[in-house]
Design a protein around this motif. Sequence first.
Motif, PDB file in Angstrom:
ATOM      1  N   PHE A 120       0.811  -1.216   0.000  1.00  0.00           N
ATOM      2  CA  PHE A 120       0.000   0.000   0.000  1.00  0.00           C
ATOM      3  C   PHE A 120       0.851   1.276   0.000  1.00  0.00           C
ATOM      4  O   PHE A 120       0.408   2.320   0.435  1.00  0.00           O
ATOM      5  CB  PHE A 120      -0.961   0.018   1.194  1.00  0.00           C
ATOM      6  N   GLY A 121       2.061   1.198  -0.492  1.00  0.00           N
ATOM      7  CA  GLY A 121       2.926   2.360  -0.589  1.00  0.00           C
ATOM      8  C   GLY A 121       3.527   2.812   0.728  1.00  0.00           C
ATOM      9  O   GLY A 121       4.141   3.875   0.802  1.00  0.00           O
ATOM     10  N   LEU A 122       3.398   2.015   1.779  1.00  0.00           N
ATOM     11  CA  LEU A 122       3.964   2.389   3.075  1.00  0.00           C
ATOM     12  C   LEU A 122       5.490   2.360   3.014  1.00  0.00           C
ATOM     13  O   LEU A 122       6.077   1.607   2.259  1.00  0.00           O
ATOM     14  CB  LEU A 122       3.487   1.419   4.159  1.00  0.00           C
ATOM     15  N   PHE A 123       6.115   3.174   3.826  1.00  0.00           N
ATOM     16  CA  PHE A 123       7.569   3.228   3.954  1.00  0.00           C
ATOM     17  C   PHE A 123       8.243   3.499   2.607  1.00  0.00           C
ATOM     18  O   PHE A 123       9.190   2.824   2.215  1.00  0.00           O
ATOM     19  CB  PHE A 123       8.125   1.945   4.593  1.00  0.00           C
ATOM     20  N   ARG A 124       7.766   4.514   1.918  1.00  0.00           N
ATOM     21  CA  ARG A 124       8.300   4.883   0.613  1.00  0.00           C
ATOM     22  C   ARG A 124       9.817   5.078   0.697  1.00  0.00           C
ATOM     23  O   ARG A 124      10.314   5.730   1.601  1.00  0.00           O
ATOM     24  CB  ARG A 124       7.625   6.177   0.148  1.00  0.00           C
ATOM     25  N   GLN A 125      10.524   4.491  -0.273  1.00  0.00           N
ATOM     26  CA  GLN A 125      11.986   4.554  -0.319  1.00  0.00           C
ATOM     27  C   GLN A 125      12.422   5.103  -1.671  1.00  0.00           C
ATOM     28  O   GLN A 125      12.311   4.420  -2.677  1.00  0.00           O
ATOM     29  CB  GLN A 125      12.578   3.161  -0.108  1.00  0.00           C
ATOM     30  N   ASP A 126      12.894   6.329  -1.685  1.00  0.00           N
ATOM     31  CA  ASP A 126      13.385   6.922  -2.929  1.00  0.00           C
ATOM     32  C   ASP A 126      14.902   6.816  -3.045  1.00  0.00           C
ATOM     33  O   ASP A 126      15.449   6.865  -4.138  1.00  0.00           O
ATOM     34  CB  ASP A 126      12.957   8.389  -3.029  1.00  0.00           C
ATOM     35  N   ALA A 127      15.574   6.662  -1.929  1.00  0.00           N
ATOM     36  CA  ALA A 127      17.033   6.575  -1.939  1.00  0.00           C
ATOM     37  C   ALA A 127      17.478   5.161  -2.295  1.00  0.00           C
ATOM     38  O   ALA A 127      16.765   4.191  -2.076  1.00  0.00           O
ATOM     39  CB  ALA A 127      17.583   6.967  -0.566  1.00  0.00           C
ATOM     40  N   GLU A 128      18.673   5.049  -2.863  1.00  0.00           N
ATOM     41  CA  GLU A 128      19.218   3.742  -3.253  1.00  0.00           C
ATOM     42  C   GLU A 128      19.357   2.799  -2.062  1.00  0.00           C
ATOM     43  O   GLU A 128      19.081   1.609  -2.185  1.00  0.00           O
ATOM     44  CB  GLU A 128      20.575   3.916  -3.943  1.00  0.00           C
ATOM     45  N   LEU A 129      19.774   3.322  -0.921  1.00  0.00           N
ATOM     46  CA  LEU A 129      19.928   2.469   0.259  1.00  0.00           C
ATOM     47  C   LEU A 129      18.585   1.838   0.622  1.00  0.00           C
ATOM     48  O   LEU A 129      18.506   0.633   0.870  1.00  0.00           O
ATOM     49  CB  LEU A 129      20.482   3.263   1.449  1.00  0.00           C
ATOM     50  N   GLY A 130      17.537   2.633   0.627  1.00  0.00           N
ATOM     51  CA  GLY A 130      16.205   2.111   0.942  1.00  0.00           C
ATOM     52  C   GLY A 130      15.750   1.081  -0.067  1.00  0.00           C
ATOM     53  O   GLY A 130      15.168   0.057   0.294  1.00  0.00           O
ATOM     54  N   ARG A 131      16.014   1.335  -1.324  1.00  0.00           N
ATOM     55  CA  ARG A 131      15.658   0.376  -2.386  1.00  0.00           C
ATOM     56  C   ARG A 131      16.342  -0.963  -2.140  1.00  0.00           C
ATOM     57  O   ARG A 131      15.712  -2.019  -2.198  1.00  0.00           O
ATOM     58  CB  ARG A 131      16.067   0.950  -3.736  1.00  0.00           C
ATOM     59  N   TRP A 132      17.638  -0.939  -1.861  1.00  0.00           N
ATOM     60  CA  TRP A 132      18.388  -2.176  -1.641  1.00  0.00           C
ATOM     61  C   TRP A 132      17.984  -2.870  -0.349  1.00  0.00           C
ATOM     62  O   TRP A 132      17.989  -4.098  -0.268  1.00  0.00           O
ATOM     63  CB  TRP A 132      19.887  -1.924  -1.716  1.00  0.00           C
TER      64      TRP A 132
ATOM     65  N   GLY B 165      16.604  -6.604  -0.222  1.00  0.00           N
ATOM     66  CA  GLY B 165      17.167  -7.559   0.727  1.00  0.00           C
ATOM     67  C   GLY B 165      16.083  -8.169   1.603  1.00  0.00           C
ATOM     68  O   GLY B 165      16.082  -9.385   1.859  1.00  0.00           O
ATOM     69  N   PHE B 166      15.154  -7.346   2.042  1.00  0.00           N
ATOM     70  CA  PHE B 166      14.040  -7.836   2.855  1.00  0.00           C
ATOM     71  C   PHE B 166      13.229  -8.868   2.081  1.00  0.00           C
ATOM     72  O   PHE B 166      12.879  -9.919   2.619  1.00  0.00           O
ATOM     73  CB  PHE B 166      13.151  -6.661   3.285  1.00  0.00           C
ATOM     74  N   LYS B 167      12.949  -8.589   0.806  1.00  0.00           N
ATOM     75  CA  LYS B 167      12.184  -9.532  -0.032  1.00  0.00           C
ATOM     76  C   LYS B 167      12.953 -10.839  -0.211  1.00  0.00           C
ATOM     77  O   LYS B 167      12.360 -11.916  -0.161  1.00  0.00           O
ATOM     78  CB  LYS B 167      11.879  -8.936  -1.408  1.00  0.00           C
ATOM     79  N   VAL B 168      14.243 -10.751  -0.440  1.00  0.00           N
ATOM     80  CA  VAL B 168      15.051 -11.963  -0.635  1.00  0.00           C
ATOM     81  C   VAL B 168      15.028 -12.820   0.626  1.00  0.00           C
ATOM     82  O   VAL B 168      14.823 -14.034   0.562  1.00  0.00           O
ATOM     83  CB  VAL B 168      16.496 -11.608  -1.054  1.00  0.00           C
ATOM     84  N   VAL B 169      15.209 -12.194   1.770  1.00  0.00           N
ATOM     85  CA  VAL B 169      15.170 -12.935   3.035  1.00  0.00           C
ATOM     86  C   VAL B 169      13.790 -13.559   3.235  1.00  0.00           C
ATOM     87  O   VAL B 169      13.674 -14.724   3.631  1.00  0.00           O
ATOM     88  CB  VAL B 169      15.555 -12.019   4.227  1.00  0.00           C
ATOM     89  N   ALA B 170      12.740 -12.798   2.935  1.00  0.00           N
ATOM     90  CA  ALA B 170      11.378 -13.320   3.080  1.00  0.00           C
ATOM     91  C   ALA B 170      11.163 -14.535   2.183  1.00  0.00           C
ATOM     92  O   ALA B 170      10.610 -15.555   2.619  1.00  0.00           O
ATOM     93  CB  ALA B 170      10.356 -12.228   2.768  1.00  0.00           C
TER      94      ALA B 170
ATOM     95  N   ARG C 212      11.597  -4.241  -8.380  1.00  0.00           N
ATOM     96  CA  ARG C 212      12.385  -3.247  -7.635  1.00  0.00           C
ATOM     97  C   ARG C 212      13.839  -3.279  -8.092  1.00  0.00           C
ATOM     98  O   ARG C 212      14.483  -2.240  -8.217  1.00  0.00           O
ATOM     99  CB  ARG C 212      12.277  -3.522  -6.142  1.00  0.00           C
ATOM    100  N   LEU C 213      14.358  -4.456  -8.394  1.00  0.00           N
ATOM    101  CA  LEU C 213      15.729  -4.600  -8.874  1.00  0.00           C
ATOM    102  C   LEU C 213      15.889  -3.959 -10.255  1.00  0.00           C
ATOM    103  O   LEU C 213      16.834  -3.213 -10.496  1.00  0.00           O
ATOM    104  CB  LEU C 213      16.121  -6.076  -8.924  1.00  0.00           C
ATOM    105  N   LEU C 214      14.954  -4.244 -11.169  1.00  0.00           N
ATOM    106  CA  LEU C 214      15.054  -3.752 -12.547  1.00  0.00           C
ATOM    107  C   LEU C 214      14.653  -2.291 -12.716  1.00  0.00           C
ATOM    108  O   LEU C 214      15.240  -1.576 -13.524  1.00  0.00           O
ATOM    109  CB  LEU C 214      14.181  -4.611 -13.472  1.00  0.00           C
ATOM    110  N   HIS C 215      13.619  -1.862 -11.970  1.00  0.00           N
ATOM    111  CA  HIS C 215      13.041  -0.537 -12.201  1.00  0.00           C
ATOM    112  C   HIS C 215      13.196   0.420 -11.024  1.00  0.00           C
ATOM    113  O   HIS C 215      12.848   1.598 -11.161  1.00  0.00           O
ATOM    114  CB  HIS C 215      11.545  -0.667 -12.516  1.00  0.00           C
ATOM    115  N   GLY C 216      13.635  -0.077  -9.891  1.00  0.00           N
ATOM    116  CA  GLY C 216      13.750   0.780  -8.713  1.00  0.00           C
ATOM    117  C   GLY C 216      12.455   0.905  -7.938  1.00  0.00           C
ATOM    118  O   GLY C 216      12.411   1.526  -6.885  1.00  0.00           O
TER     119      GLY C 216
END
Length: 172
Positions: free
Chosen positions: A62-74, A78-83, A117-121
């Motif tokens: 639902f768009g929570l915790f929006r991450q525009d910075a590269e660190l947030g994206r990664w 990482g969270f998805k991979v662990v999940a 997220r990896l391909l498009h950010g």
Amino acid sequence: MTEPTAPSQHLRAGLIALAAAFVLDQAFKLFMFQVVDIEARQIITVAPVLDLVMAWNHGISFGLFRQDAELGRWLLIGFKVVAVVLILWWLRHAESRLTALALGLIAGGAAGNALDRLLHGAVADFFAFHITTASWQFRWYVFNIADVAIVAGVGLLLYESLFGNRPASKSA
């Protein structure tokens, strides 16, 4: 040293559900970008309550915790991979076919959104449900097939936990 446990007899069904959710999600996204060219279009009305739109989700559900910075994206990747890894571990030990299918859907959806997220950010979302009357309007969050797979998987897990096969209780 403990002996490793054998994979669940339902592992294959879960992996098929995972692959189906992932492939269907990515194929639809490819279709929307390459054939429909959704990024160059406005709203496409499919039905009175359903539009196709282009929405990039830079956050989590639902768009929570929006991450525009590269660190947030990664961090989100990482969270998805662990999940997905944890869900695959659970899938390997699934005690029922329904649990395996549910976990496969969840993992496939999560992997599809992680690849976006990896391909498009960000995650590509397209489906916009809405109800509009003369005096009232309701709009749901824009979502994609991966999100549908995740919600369906969670719904199946809830169903099984509430109504699944349980051993009959013994009377005294």
